[in-house]
Design an enzyme around this catalytic site. Sequence first.
Site, PDB file in Angstrom:
ATOM      1  N   HIS A 107       0.803  -1.223   0.000  1.00 15.11           N
ATOM      2  CA  HIS A 107       0.000   0.000   0.000  1.00 15.11           C
ATOM      3  C   HIS A 107       0.842   1.282   0.000  1.00 15.11           C
ATOM      4  O   HIS A 107       0.399   2.303  -0.510  1.00 15.11           O
ATOM      5  CB  HIS A 107      -1.002   0.009   1.178  1.00 15.11           C
ATOM      6  CG  HIS A 107      -0.375   0.235   2.510  1.00 15.11           C
ATOM      7  ND1 HIS A 107       0.270  -0.763   3.211  1.00 15.11           N
ATOM      8  CD2 HIS A 107      -0.289   1.354   3.285  1.00 15.11           C
ATOM      9  CE1 HIS A 107       0.710  -0.265   4.350  1.00 15.11           C
ATOM     10  NE2 HIS A 107       0.393   1.007   4.423  1.00 15.11           N
ATOM     11  N   ASP A 108       2.039   1.226   0.550  1.00 14.87           N
ATOM     12  CA  ASP A 108       2.868   2.439   0.607  1.00 14.87           C
ATOM     13  C   ASP A 108       4.023   2.405  -0.386  1.00 14.87           C
ATOM     14  O   ASP A 108       4.970   3.191  -0.247  1.00 14.87           O
ATOM     15  CB  ASP A 108       3.426   2.622   2.031  1.00 14.87           C
ATOM     16  CG  ASP A 108       2.456   3.382   2.932  1.00 14.87           C
ATOM     17  OD1 ASP A 108       1.514   4.007   2.401  1.00 14.87           O
ATOM     18  OD2 ASP A 108       2.639   3.335   4.160  1.00 14.87           O
ATOM     19  N   LYS A 131       5.871   5.426  -1.761  1.00 16.72           N
ATOM     20  CA  LYS A 131       6.795   6.255  -0.959  1.00 16.72           C
ATOM     21  C   LYS A 131       8.230   6.124  -1.462  1.00 16.72           C
ATOM     22  O   LYS A 131       9.108   6.872  -1.048  1.00 16.72           O
ATOM     23  CB  LYS A 131       6.702   5.869   0.522  1.00 16.72           C
ATOM     24  CG  LYS A 131       5.448   6.431   1.170  1.00 16.72           C
ATOM     25  CD  LYS A 131       5.443   6.222   2.671  1.00 16.72           C
ATOM     26  CE  LYS A 131       4.175   6.841   3.272  1.00 16.72           C
ATOM     27  NZ  LYS A 131       3.976   6.422   4.651  1.00 16.72           N
ATOM     28  N   HIS A 149      -6.349   4.205  -0.540  1.00 11.51           N
ATOM     29  CA  HIS A 149      -6.249   3.859   0.879  1.00 11.51           C
ATOM     30  C   HIS A 149      -6.183   5.064   1.808  1.00 11.51           C
ATOM     31  O   HIS A 149      -6.315   4.927   3.023  1.00 11.51           O
ATOM     32  CB  HIS A 149      -5.090   2.871   1.142  1.00 11.51           C
ATOM     33  CG  HIS A 149      -3.715   3.468   1.192  1.00 11.51           C
ATOM     34  ND1 HIS A 149      -2.962   3.723   0.069  1.00 11.51           N
ATOM     35  CD2 HIS A 149      -2.938   3.841   2.240  1.00 11.51           C
ATOM     36  CE1 HIS A 149      -1.795   4.214   0.423  1.00 11.51           C
ATOM     37  NE2 HIS A 149      -1.751   4.302   1.738  1.00 11.51           N
ATOM     38  N   ASP A 152      -4.086   1.022   8.423  1.00 14.74           N
ATOM     39  CA  ASP A 152      -2.919   1.894   8.230  1.00 14.74           C
ATOM     40  C   ASP A 152      -2.839   2.943   9.341  1.00 14.74           C
ATOM     41  O   ASP A 152      -1.793   3.139   9.967  1.00 14.74           O
ATOM     42  CB  ASP A 152      -3.059   2.564   6.851  1.00 14.74           C
ATOM     43  CG  ASP A 152      -1.828   3.339   6.445  1.00 14.74           C
ATOM     44  OD1 ASP A 152      -0.742   3.062   6.989  1.00 14.74           O
ATOM     45  OD2 ASP A 152      -1.946   4.222   5.580  1.00 14.74           O
TER      46      ASP A 152
HETATM   47 FE   FE2 Z   1      -0.128   5.339   2.848  1.00 12.67          FE
END
Ligand code: FE2
Length: 269
Positions: free
Chosen positions: A136-137, A140, A189, A218
């Site tokens: 999900h990240d 980044k 998300h 999260d």
């Molecule tokens: Fe996130």
Amino acid sequence: MIDEQAQGLLDELTRVCTKIANGKNWEKDRFFELTREGSYPAHITGLAESFGMMLVKVETREFQLEQKLEELQKSYMRTSTMLDGMVLSLASTLEHRDPYTAGHGRRVTELSCAIAGQMGFDSDRMEGLRIAALLHDIGKIAVPLEILSKPGPISEHEFNLIKTHSQTGHDILASIDFPWPVAQFVLQHHRRIDGSGYPVTNDAGEIPLEARILGVADVVEAMSSHRPYRPALGIDRALEELTAAKGIAFDSEVTDICIRLFRTGEFSF
Ligand SMILES: [Fe+2]
């Protein structure tokens, strides 16, 4: 006209054929018995021979299909293991780069799957959620490390850069033909049910349930863990904040399940 013996043998052939059609293959011995040359009228042995050949061909085809199925199952297992390895590698790339979030993806995944389990997700749907949670990240990766690991407050400009990660994550994953809309789950998300969050879209469509679960998991994980800009707030504080935003920013059912999982001790980080 056929005589009584021939009629009896025909009836026998019909009986054997019906048994075999019902899966009682051991009856085939009787079948081949009827093909014995010289013992029965020629038209009966001829008929039994034709049925016998048909049976042999069907059995051969069945055997070949079983082999193909076995090969397909092995190939599926290999592909599945490979996909799993690639997902974990991608996820660990991010965690190697940003040690402050090490374990975040795994914990969000565990909590997301625990919530989804309570919501009755089947194993296939759970797999799509699991992959989205692990990744999900991933966006980044494109956010400068000095911003991600900055020990103090971040500026609005820096926060805007961090906020790009859900769109970047979507763009990274969109080209992978997952059997689930993983890129959409990742994109959404940080969207909230009251229209807040990001990315802001003109699309008034419903946020997928998977993205709503990810959003809750999260936030709870992030708040209860240590971050470079603040110490861990703890799970109680995280659940308080979640309760305050229940039905406003966060899906009520998902929120209730998440809180219950922690309060009953069924789940912990
Ligand atoms: Fe996130």
